[in-house]
Design a protein around this motif. Structure first.
Motif, PDB file in Angstrom:
ATOM      1  N   VAL A 210       4.343  22.259 -34.427  1.00 37.44           N
ATOM      2  CA  VAL A 210       4.125  20.816 -34.550  1.00 37.44           C
ATOM      3  C   VAL A 210       3.471  20.476 -35.883  1.00 37.44           C
ATOM      4  N   MET A 211       2.442  21.241 -36.261  1.00 36.41           N
ATOM      5  CA  MET A 211       1.738  20.953 -37.510  1.00 36.41           C
ATOM      6  C   MET A 211       2.655  21.146 -38.713  1.00 36.41           C
ATOM      7  N   TYR A 212       3.512  22.157 -38.671  1.00 39.60           N
ATOM      8  CA  TYR A 212       4.455  22.372 -39.769  1.00 39.60           C
ATOM      9  C   TYR A 212       5.391  21.165 -39.909  1.00 39.60           C
ATOM     10  N   LEU A 213       5.932  20.707 -38.787  1.00 40.04           N
ATOM     11  CA  LEU A 213       6.860  19.575 -38.827  1.00 40.04           C
ATOM     12  C   LEU A 213       6.164  18.312 -39.337  1.00 40.04           C
ATOM     13  N   VAL A 214       4.922  18.100 -38.875  1.00 44.13           N
ATOM     14  CA  VAL A 214       4.179  16.909 -39.292  1.00 44.13           C
ATOM     15  C   VAL A 214       3.824  16.974 -40.772  1.00 44.13           C
ATOM     16  N   LEU A 215       3.302  18.116 -41.206  1.00 47.76           N
ATOM     17  CA  LEU A 215       2.829  18.239 -42.582  1.00 47.76           C
ATOM     18  C   LEU A 215       3.974  18.302 -43.596  1.00 47.76           C
ATOM     19  N   VAL A 216       5.022  19.029 -43.275  1.00 49.44           N
ATOM     20  CA  VAL A 216       6.102  19.261 -44.237  1.00 49.44           C
ATOM     21  C   VAL A 216       7.190  18.193 -44.172  1.00 49.44           C
ATOM     22  N   HIS A 217       7.428  17.627 -42.990  1.00 49.68           N
ATOM     23  CA  HIS A 217       8.576  16.728 -42.853  1.00 49.68           C
ATOM     24  C   HIS A 217       8.216  15.308 -42.412  1.00 49.68           C
TER      25      HIS A 217
END
Length: 267
Positions: free
Chosen positions: A221-228
């Motif tokens: 979730v954090m990857y999707l929020v931060l990167v995308h």
């Protein structure tokens, strides 16, 4: 447990409602991030440590997870608090205000209630890390401690490097490539993501906690929020508007997220 979760969610909602009122009165959206950070840390610690009927005494893992969550929240929260007290608004929220126009007044509180839900969900990932009943501390716990330490120290170093760069008047209008910023365009976001990997490792240590695997949703979730979503895209959009070709050149040479050796400059 159900009552604890309900009360925690209610507290998260009230916290972000207060953050909205502060943001409205001060005109500074950085207060929202301050509330989000301290709220996530506090909710995660409460869910990890709160005594529950049928559970034994607090475990070493619970204590470690709570300490890590506290260190993360205090470090990042203090950094954001300093920015808020200096009146530095976040350009991401300024862009939202511009794009929402007249509907900003009612969309912002609704948006912050979504933030409250995110605080609650992330706190549950911390809870899964702390509530893992596996006895003792294993290799995955040790790895999680190392990763969490690298995350907190790395993010602090990245924030310090860019703050020091910005404080020098000679760097006005330039791109920070000092230290970690020469290896990643967003090292602060990378190290922010890394701590959720640590929580996931705590949650699966011992391989005897079926619910622990759910904690891997945290780094996803954090990857999707931060990167995308709300991390890199609006930040880079702002940098392209304010720095133009200098930032495009930086993009061509430096990794977006994962710290990697910089590529050679374009000829």
């Amino acid at each position: 447990m159900a009552l604890l979760l309900f009360v925690t969610l209610l507290c998260c909602s009230l916290l972000m409602l207060i953050a909205w009122r502060v943001q409205q009165s001060s005109g500074n959206s950085t207060w929202v991030d301050v509330a989000w950070t301290f709220g996530t840390g506090a909710a995660g610690i409460a869910l990890a440590l709160w005594p529950l009927s049928g559970h034994g005494p607090m475990t070493a893992r619970q204590g470690l997870v709570a300490v890590i969550a506290a260190l993360w929240a205090l470090r990042l929260g203090a950094h954001l608090l300093q920015r808020a007290l200096k009146g530095r608004d976040d350009p991401r929220y300024a862009k939202l205000k511009e794009s929402w126009g007249a509907s900003y007044q009612w969309k912002m509180p609704a948006f912050l209630q979504m933030q409250a839900v995110s605080v609650f969900i992330l706190a549950m990932f911390i809870m899964l890390a702390g509530r893992n009943p596996a006895p003792g501390l294993g290799l995955l716990d040790i790895l999680a401690i190392i990763i969490a330490g690298c995350s907190i120290i790395g993010e602090a170093l990245a924030d310090r490097e860019v703050a020091r760069f910005a404080a020098n008047p000679a760097n006005k209008g330039k791109i920070c490539e000092a230290g970690l910023w020469g290896w990643s365009r967003h090292p602060n976001y990378f190290f922010e993501w890394l701590i959720w990997v640590a929580y996931a490792l705590f949650a699966i240590s011992g391989l005897s906690f079926p619910w622990g695997a759910l904690a891997w949703a945290g780094p996803v979730v954090m990857y999707l929020v931060l990167v995308h979503a709300s991390g890199i895209p609006p930040t880079e959009e702002h940098m392209l508007r304010s720095r133009g070709d200098a930032f495009r050149d930086y993009q061509s040479r430096v990794s977006k997220f994962l710290p990697l050796p910089p590529r050679k400059a374009r000829s």
